[in-house]
Design an enzyme around this catalytic site. Structure first.
Site, PDB file in Angstrom:
ATOM      1  N   PRO A   1      -3.664   1.282   3.915  1.00  0.00           N
ATOM      2  CA  PRO A   1      -2.687   2.189   3.287  1.00  0.00           C
ATOM      3  C   PRO A   1      -1.256   1.899   3.719  1.00  0.00           C
ATOM      4  CG  PRO A   1      -4.477   3.432   4.340  1.00  0.00           C
ATOM      5  CD  PRO A   1      -4.610   2.017   4.776  1.00  0.00           C
ATOM      6  N   MET A   2      -0.341   2.031   2.757  1.00  0.00           N
ATOM      7  CA  MET A   2       1.099   1.940   3.029  1.00  0.00           C
ATOM      8  C   MET A   2       1.691   3.292   2.699  1.00  0.00           C
ATOM      9  SD  MET A   2       2.820  -1.472   1.514  1.00  0.00           S
ATOM     10  CE  MET A   2       1.947  -3.037   1.580  1.00  0.00           C
TER      11      MET A   2
END
Lengths: 61, 61, 61, 61, 61, 61
Positions: free
Chosen positions: D2-3
């Site tokens: 995830p970013m």
């Protein structure tokens, strides 16, 4: 019509930015078959106190 | 609930920003039928050394 | 050279999109004194299961 | 992988940023079952003259 | 640690995406002197009904 | 007034999204001292053919 955004650590020289946008534009045109004037690029400089990985800021040792 | 982001060259006055967010909010409400308080806007100022078209920075002549 | 991004709930008609981009473009030109062809807009449709406020998805009652 | 991106008003201390990225990383790992080193976070500081709600800049009284 | 985002019209083949991310990664490494594993890229496909220029959707003739 | 965006691989369940936005909201409030209703979150699902690291799509073995 590709729009490219690059987030990178602050501190890059003008010459590095110049090279980067030329490289990204040329590479995009080779890959997608578009013309250079269709490619827009925005660079964003990120401070080390604003980027984290594994729950830790890059500003912290 | 629309969220609007605008990237533009740096140098806009406070008065221009004020007018811009009012125009964008009003236009969005007319188009989508929402109320003004549902519209959030974030403006981002981009330096000419960080924006490129056709492989060339806007900072370069 | 402004670039505008709009995130909104999915489900808008083509006619609403058409009106929205015209309104946003015209309002931006009035506020910033640019010409319409300088304005790029990208719309993004967000599902209610992907938008949250106050820790709660809009998909949840 | 995830970013995460956070836009917030400017003025947060280094200690608040430190706590924020740790909290976001830990919470993401609990929710998604990933490892902390998979989580990247970028913080963005927004000036009050660049954020608007209901057609009004937060810089304006 | 550069993060690159590309918004482009939908319809690109897997092979074009493959070439694009290789080109962008290689070009970034040449320009910034980083290693390939530091470069993350996210591609976003935009429908013609969601992209506008000069106040007109690309979906409209 | 924080706005949070999360890009993650597609395939998360509704329950994971629910937990994620609650965790991110609670963690943000603890770190920044804001109230939950000030936190907006948008999740974006990324296909493996649209995410690359080290010049290679995650869709490729």
């Amino acid at each position: 019509m590709p729009m490219i955004r690059v987030e990178m650590f602050e501190g890059r020289t003008l010459e590095q930015r110049r090279t980067l946008v030329r490289e990204l534009t040329d590479g995009t045109c080779r890959a997608l078959g578009c013309t250079p004037d269709a490619v827009q690029i925005v660079l964003t400089d990120i401070k080390k106190e604003n980027w984290a990985e594994a729950g830790k800021l890059f500003a912290d040792p």
